[in-house]
Design an enzyme around this catalytic site. Sequence first.
Site, PDB file in Angstrom:
ATOM      1  N   GLY A   1      -9.750  -6.408   8.977  1.00 55.18           N
ATOM      2  CA  GLY A   1      -8.605  -5.789   9.617  1.00 55.18           C
ATOM      3  C   GLY A   1      -8.484  -6.277  11.048  1.00 55.18           C
ATOM      4  O   GLY A   1      -7.808  -7.263  11.344  1.00 55.18           O
ATOM      5  N   ARG A   2      -9.197  -5.575  11.940  1.00 56.96           N
ATOM      6  CA  ARG A   2      -9.065  -5.871  13.373  1.00 56.96           C
ATOM      7  C   ARG A   2      -9.268  -7.342  13.695  1.00 56.96           C
ATOM      8  O   ARG A   2      -8.561  -7.910  14.540  1.00 56.96           O
ATOM      9  CB  ARG A   2     -10.049  -4.990  14.158  1.00 56.96           C
ATOM     10  CG  ARG A   2      -9.631  -3.523  14.167  1.00 56.96           C
ATOM     11  CD  ARG A   2     -10.730  -2.617  14.691  1.00 56.96           C
ATOM     12  NE  ARG A   2     -11.865  -2.561  13.762  1.00 56.96           N
ATOM     13  CZ  ARG A   2     -12.967  -1.856  13.978  1.00 56.96           C
ATOM     14  NH1 ARG A   2     -13.100  -1.160  15.095  1.00 56.96           N
ATOM     15  NH2 ARG A   2     -13.941  -1.840  13.088  1.00 56.96           N
TER      16      ARG A   2
ATOM     17  N   TYR B   1      -5.710  11.107   3.889  1.00 57.70           N
ATOM     18  CA  TYR B   1      -4.302  11.394   3.583  1.00 57.70           C
ATOM     19  C   TYR B   1      -4.175  12.139   2.248  1.00 57.70           C
ATOM     20  O   TYR B   1      -5.178  12.490   1.635  1.00 57.70           O
ATOM     21  CB  TYR B   1      -3.486  10.102   3.677  1.00 57.70           C
ATOM     22  CG  TYR B   1      -3.576   9.537   5.080  1.00 57.70           C
ATOM     23  CD1 TYR B   1      -3.033  10.258   6.160  1.00 57.70           C
ATOM     24  CD2 TYR B   1      -4.267   8.359   5.363  1.00 57.70           C
ATOM     25  CE1 TYR B   1      -3.164   9.798   7.464  1.00 57.70           C
ATOM     26  CE2 TYR B   1      -4.395   7.889   6.668  1.00 57.70           C
ATOM     27  CZ  TYR B   1      -3.841   8.610   7.715  1.00 57.70           C
ATOM     28  OH  TYR B   1      -3.976   8.163   9.000  1.00 57.70           O
TER      29      TYR B   1
ATOM     30  N   GLN C   1       0.846  -1.207   0.000  1.00 54.78           N
ATOM     31  CA  GLN C   1       0.000   0.000   0.000  1.00 54.78           C
ATOM     32  C   GLN C   1       0.878   1.252   0.000  1.00 54.78           C
ATOM     33  O   GLN C   1       1.643   1.485   0.941  1.00 54.78           O
ATOM     34  CB  GLN C   1      -0.950   0.029   1.204  1.00 54.78           C
ATOM     35  CG  GLN C   1      -1.999   1.140   1.013  1.00 54.78           C
ATOM     36  CD  GLN C   1      -2.912   1.364   2.186  1.00 54.78           C
ATOM     37  OE1 GLN C   1      -2.437   1.548   3.295  1.00 54.78           O
ATOM     38  NE2 GLN C   1      -4.221   1.387   1.950  1.00 54.78           N
TER      39      GLN C   1
ATOM     40  N   ARG D   1      -7.684   2.562  -3.100  1.00 50.56           N
ATOM     41  CA  ARG D   1      -8.544   2.617  -1.912  1.00 50.56           C
ATOM     42  C   ARG D   1      -9.027   4.037  -1.672  1.00 50.56           C
ATOM     43  O   ARG D   1      -8.250   4.994  -1.755  1.00 50.56           O
ATOM     44  CB  ARG D   1      -7.767   2.136  -0.683  1.00 50.56           C
ATOM     45  CG  ARG D   1      -8.655   1.887   0.521  1.00 50.56           C
ATOM     46  CD  ARG D   1      -7.888   1.241   1.683  1.00 50.56           C
ATOM     47  NE  ARG D   1      -8.733   0.268   2.348  1.00 50.56           N
ATOM     48  CZ  ARG D   1      -8.835   0.131   3.677  1.00 50.56           C
ATOM     49  NH1 ARG D   1      -8.118   0.877   4.476  1.00 50.56           N
ATOM     50  NH2 ARG D   1      -9.648  -0.767   4.197  1.00 50.56           N
TER      51      ARG D   1
HETATM   52  C1  FMN Z   1      -4.273  -0.946  13.572  1.00 47.53           C
HETATM   53  C2  FMN Z   1      -4.895  -0.396  12.320  1.00 47.53           C
HETATM   54  C3  FMN Z   1      -4.085   0.223  11.374  1.00 47.53           C
HETATM   55  C4  FMN Z   1      -4.632   0.670  10.156  1.00 47.53           C
HETATM   56  N1  FMN Z   1      -3.791   1.172   9.189  1.00 47.53           N
HETATM   57  C5  FMN Z   1      -4.279   1.400   7.937  1.00 47.53           C
HETATM   58  C6  FMN Z   1      -3.407   1.693   6.855  1.00 47.53           C
HETATM   59  O1  FMN Z   1      -2.173   1.707   6.974  1.00 47.53           O
HETATM   60  N2  FMN Z   1      -3.963   1.918   5.640  1.00 47.53           N
HETATM   61  C7  FMN Z   1      -5.326   1.889   5.433  1.00 47.53           C
HETATM   62  O2  FMN Z   1      -5.781   2.099   4.307  1.00 47.53           O
HETATM   63  N3  FMN Z   1      -6.171   1.585   6.447  1.00 47.53           N
HETATM   64  C8  FMN Z   1      -5.684   1.328   7.675  1.00 47.53           C
HETATM   65  N4  FMN Z   1      -6.548   0.942   8.676  1.00 47.53           N
HETATM   66  C9  FMN Z   1      -7.995   0.761   8.380  1.00 47.53           C
HETATM   67  C10 FMN Z   1      -8.299  -0.699   8.067  1.00 47.53           C
HETATM   68  O3  FMN Z   1      -7.692  -1.102   6.851  1.00 47.53           O
HETATM   69  C11 FMN Z   1      -9.813  -0.993   7.963  1.00 47.53           C
HETATM   70  O4  FMN Z   1     -10.361  -0.237   6.906  1.00 47.53           O
HETATM   71  C12 FMN Z   1     -10.581  -0.650   9.245  1.00 47.53           C
HETATM   72  O5  FMN Z   1      -9.892  -1.105  10.400  1.00 47.53           O
HETATM   73  C13 FMN Z   1     -11.982  -1.295   9.227  1.00 47.53           C
HETATM   74  O6  FMN Z   1     -11.895  -2.687   9.059  1.00 47.53           O
HETATM   75  P1  FMN Z   1     -12.048  -3.712  10.312  1.00 47.53           P
HETATM   76  O7  FMN Z   1     -13.324  -3.378  10.997  1.00 47.53           O
HETATM   77  O8  FMN Z   1     -12.049  -5.077   9.701  1.00 47.53           O
HETATM   78  O9  FMN Z   1     -10.864  -3.474  11.221  1.00 47.53           O
HETATM   79  C14 FMN Z   1      -6.017   0.536   9.916  1.00 47.53           C
HETATM   80  C15 FMN Z   1      -6.823  -0.039  10.903  1.00 47.53           C
HETATM   81  C16 FMN Z   1      -6.294  -0.529  12.072  1.00 47.53           C
HETATM   82  C17 FMN Z   1      -7.193  -1.206  13.063  1.00 47.53           C
END
Ligand code: FMN
Length: 373
Positions: free
Chosen positions: A320-321, A176, A105, A228
């Site tokens: 993600g989480r 961003y 990414q 994205r």
């Molecule tokens: C610890 C953490 C770091 C994240 N870092 C990024 C990132 O570097 N780039 C990005 O596009 N989204 C980032 N996100 C957003 C996640 O990709 C995702 O869209 C968001 O957590 C919702 O999905 P989830 O409910 O499955 O966690 C991050 C989320 C978390 C929890």
Amino acid sequence: MMKQKYEPLFKSFTFGNGVELKNRVVLAPMTNFASNPDGTVSDDEVAYYERRSDGVGMVVTACTYATPNGKGFPGEFAADSDDMIPSLRRLASAIKEQGSKAILQIFHGGRECPSELVNGDVVSASNIPSEGEGKPVPRELTSEEIESIVRDFGEATRRAIEAGYDGVEIHGANGYLIQQFFSPHANRREDKWGGSLEKRMAFPLAVVDSVQKAVAEHGDESFIVGYRFSPEEPETPGITMADTLALVDALSEKDLDYLHVSLMDFWSEARRGVEDKRSRIELIQERVGKKVPVIGVGSIYTADDAVKAMESGVPLIALGRELIIDPDWVKKIKEGREDEIVTSIDKSKQKELVVPDALWNAIVNSPGWFPGV
Ligand SMILES: Cc1cc2nc3c(=O)[nH]c(=O)nc-3n(C[C@H](O)[C@H](O)[C@H](O)COP(=O)(O)O)c2cc1C
């Protein structure tokens, strides 16, 4: 044995360029704050990816900065110089050895960069700080600097190709730099990079062109390019759902391999800009149709959550989480043990979950971010 109702998650998926994923589950990009101070990936970070790359079809890495003054997080890894290719390669190999596709990414933090990470030179489309206490006033980028950042995204793509990634994801989401150019809040320019909806799209589309040019010159058809974006901004002025659908139309014409809709809640509804009361993801999927595959994401925790998400019509879902909370999520469903999936973080299990200290500390000290904290 896997229950039949979960089969949709395990059907293979083929991108327009012919590359096949073994299933429909993607590890969402997640920053881990754990790279070395020199921008190389750390042992802890590599171990974290190895632990969660075997079940999913595709891994999108944490964001990496394409330009030195685009570093948005402490412990973010670098893709801004050829010296970083061995480090980038180490991460790509670790992911691919687990049987997943590896997508880098690529990113610039713009006005969200902490001042101390960019020698005090925080930049954006215009000199408008983001809302909130103590946010720095960014310096407006010159046209030369904009062209240079556009080229940097191409260079980062070339490095990703040389490092062995299967693709890149352009990080146009989460407020961003790329989103800042599309945003009527952050972008008040009156030149070719701002002023109208079309002109606010110029930078995002120039980045896409630069990335695709690098692929044409240094890679081949099999290299995946995704984009994205976040559908809306809460600020006024700010990106509306109508703006986003216009961006989706433009991106759909770009021969991208996928669009990734960044949401915290998969089923969230549009705030403004459309009358339609369906969820954002359904509106976007309908608008895109068959032109380009869509990845949906947001608060998918159980196997049933995932199947239901796929019923919205999106071909791919990202977690993600949940994949931090339970790295064995895919495996458990495959083996018919979906009732053993853990959906809230066990604060005594950092070691078993293989999460770097910096990310772990961020999680346990941020109430409400992860279930269980
Ligand atoms: C610890 C953490 C770091 C994240 N870092 C990024 C990132 O570097 N780039 C990005 O596009 N989204 C980032 N996100 C957003 C996640 O990709 C995702 O869209 C968001 O957590 C919702 O999905 P989830 O409910 O499955 O966690 C991050 C989320 C978390 C929890």
